[in-house]
Motif scaffolding. Sequence first.
Motif, PDB file in Angstrom:
ATOM      1  N   LEU A 109       0.773  -1.182   0.093  1.00  0.00           N
ATOM      2  CA  LEU A 109      -0.018   0.135   0.056  1.00  0.00           C
ATOM      3  C   LEU A 109       0.764   1.322  -0.047  1.00  0.00           C
ATOM      4  O   LEU A 109       1.901   1.189   0.680  1.00  0.00           O
ATOM      5  CB  LEU A 109      -0.805   0.026   1.235  1.00  0.00           C
ATOM      6  N   THR A 110       0.365   2.349  -0.509  1.00  0.00           N
ATOM      7  CA  THR A 110       1.154   3.478  -0.479  1.00  0.00           C
ATOM      8  C   THR A 110       0.818   4.314   0.718  1.00  0.00           C
ATOM      9  O   THR A 110      -0.066   3.954   1.570  1.00  0.00           O
ATOM     10  CB  THR A 110       0.498   4.332  -1.592  1.00  0.00           C
ATOM     11  N   ASP A 111       1.478   5.226   1.023  1.00  0.00           N
ATOM     12  CA  ASP A 111       1.508   5.816   2.226  1.00  0.00           C
ATOM     13  C   ASP A 111       0.130   6.655   2.474  1.00  0.00           C
ATOM     14  O   ASP A 111      -0.590   6.642   3.457  1.00  0.00           O
ATOM     15  CB  ASP A 111       2.337   7.058   2.424  1.00  0.00           C
ATOM     16  N   GLU A 112      -0.490   7.173   1.409  1.00  0.00           N
ATOM     17  CA  GLU A 112      -1.823   7.772   1.174  1.00  0.00           C
ATOM     18  C   GLU A 112      -3.011   6.659   1.464  1.00  0.00           C
ATOM     19  O   GLU A 112      -3.784   6.970   2.098  1.00  0.00           O
ATOM     20  CB  GLU A 112      -2.202   8.335  -0.128  1.00  0.00           C
ATOM     21  N   GLU A 113      -2.728   5.667   0.883  1.00  0.00           N
ATOM     22  CA  GLU A 113      -3.886   4.548   1.262  1.00  0.00           C
ATOM     23  C   GLU A 113      -3.841   4.233   2.790  1.00  0.00           C
ATOM     24  O   GLU A 113      -4.755   3.840   3.358  1.00  0.00           O
ATOM     25  CB  GLU A 113      -3.552   3.366   0.393  1.00  0.00           C
ATOM     26  N   ARG A 114      -2.499   3.929   3.259  1.00  0.00           N
ATOM     27  CA  ARG A 114      -2.418   3.651   4.663  1.00  0.00           C
ATOM     28  C   ARG A 114      -3.015   4.623   5.513  1.00  0.00           C
ATOM     29  O   ARG A 114      -3.822   4.525   6.551  1.00  0.00           O
ATOM     30  CB  ARG A 114      -0.988   3.305   5.152  1.00  0.00           C
ATOM     31  N   ASP A 115      -2.864   5.910   5.070  1.00  0.00           N
ATOM     32  CA  ASP A 115      -3.238   7.019   6.055  1.00  0.00           C
ATOM     33  C   ASP A 115      -5.011   7.037   5.838  1.00  0.00           C
ATOM     34  O   ASP A 115      -5.653   7.382   7.019  1.00  0.00           O
ATOM     35  CB  ASP A 115      -2.908   8.474   5.506  1.00  0.00           C
ATOM     36  N   ILE A 116      -5.648   7.060   4.889  1.00  0.00           N
ATOM     37  CA  ILE A 116      -6.980   6.699   4.547  1.00  0.00           C
ATOM     38  C   ILE A 116      -7.608   5.756   5.282  1.00  0.00           C
ATOM     39  O   ILE A 116      -8.656   5.763   5.914  1.00  0.00           O
ATOM     40  CB  ILE A 116      -7.302   6.444   3.159  1.00  0.00           C
TER      41      ILE A 116
END
Length: 387
Positions: free
Chosen positions: A13-20
Amino acid sequence: MSPLDLLDVDSLLTDEERDIRALCRRVADDRVRPHVAGWYQDGAAPVRELAREFGKLGLLGMHLTGYGCAGASAVSYGLACMELEAADSGVRSLVSVQGSLAMYAIWRFGSAEQKQRWLPGMAAGELIGCFGLTEPDHGSDPATMSTRARRDGSGWVLTGGKMWITNAPLADVAVIWARAEEGVVGFAVPTDTPGFAAREITNKMSLRASSTGEIVLDDVRLPDEARLPAAAGLKAPLSCLTEARFGIIWGALGAARDCLATALEYAGSREQFGRPIAGFQLTQAKLADMTLELQKGFLLALHLGRLRDSTGSLRPEQVSVGKLNNVREAIKIARTCRTILGGNGISGEYPIMRHAANLESVLTYEGTSEIHQLVIGQKLTGLSAFD
């Protein structure tokens, strides 16, 4: 360890996906988990309040663009569905029906005026939408729907009824599909239109934290401006179902993960014959097999999400593969986790029986397992087994 840590899938996963995902997990932990057992027992949830909170976070129609929608990736939307359904399938259904059925239908097939009228309020959670396709006598075969739309001067008259419609008792706008002389047509129907009525379906044993209704259309008169102008034929509502099934592929994993995490924690603390039951071979075999299926389901969902993000769409049979596999395996996981908890597995103090009961609905709504098997079979053989 968490069941999804085994293969280090977070690295995919990308950082943005993990943040969401973290945001959705927090809202589920803070707003849903402390109360959902009571909502389930009472057969009611604060749907409007939840919708407004989800709207503030950009979770409604989050994969759509414009009109206040977040324009998030398919994978991000999937992760949101997984976290919400880890709390409860009914809560995820609220988000799916609002965003992937009602909002998507207007966004994809509506006029500029319809989009501006409905979508900003729906994205904010101030307006609730529902999607009226299923009927009392027409579920898996919507082509035979009984609801009719006939022209009346410059407008339309709708007659008929819809059944098992999520959000219907609370909806401000209903996307209604009907048969007309020219084929299947869709309408964005304000629910305060004379002749429109929706009643709550009670005594459900599943999805009790979700509002479900029956819609009655008694000579509902609408201007032609209520018709979704770009919706032509049965492919239009079916494409909406394909859109919503993508969220189910991810959501079912959330319910399964929550069951498995509960069973792991319980097995580590529950002692029999002088030691934790997690130390017995049969228990470990169950845990290993369930974790294997959860990992495989996640990788399948992620592949479909990446495919959709790269191509812009998924073929119906690809979505059928995901829905068939992930829901079928999720309900198996829930049932097996119930056995690990023994008698406690049926207690409302634990989420497993609630997830298992909810998944019985997820198993059959928006396409039964049998229908998805036939969709896949038709693609493999080139022969239709529907007729």
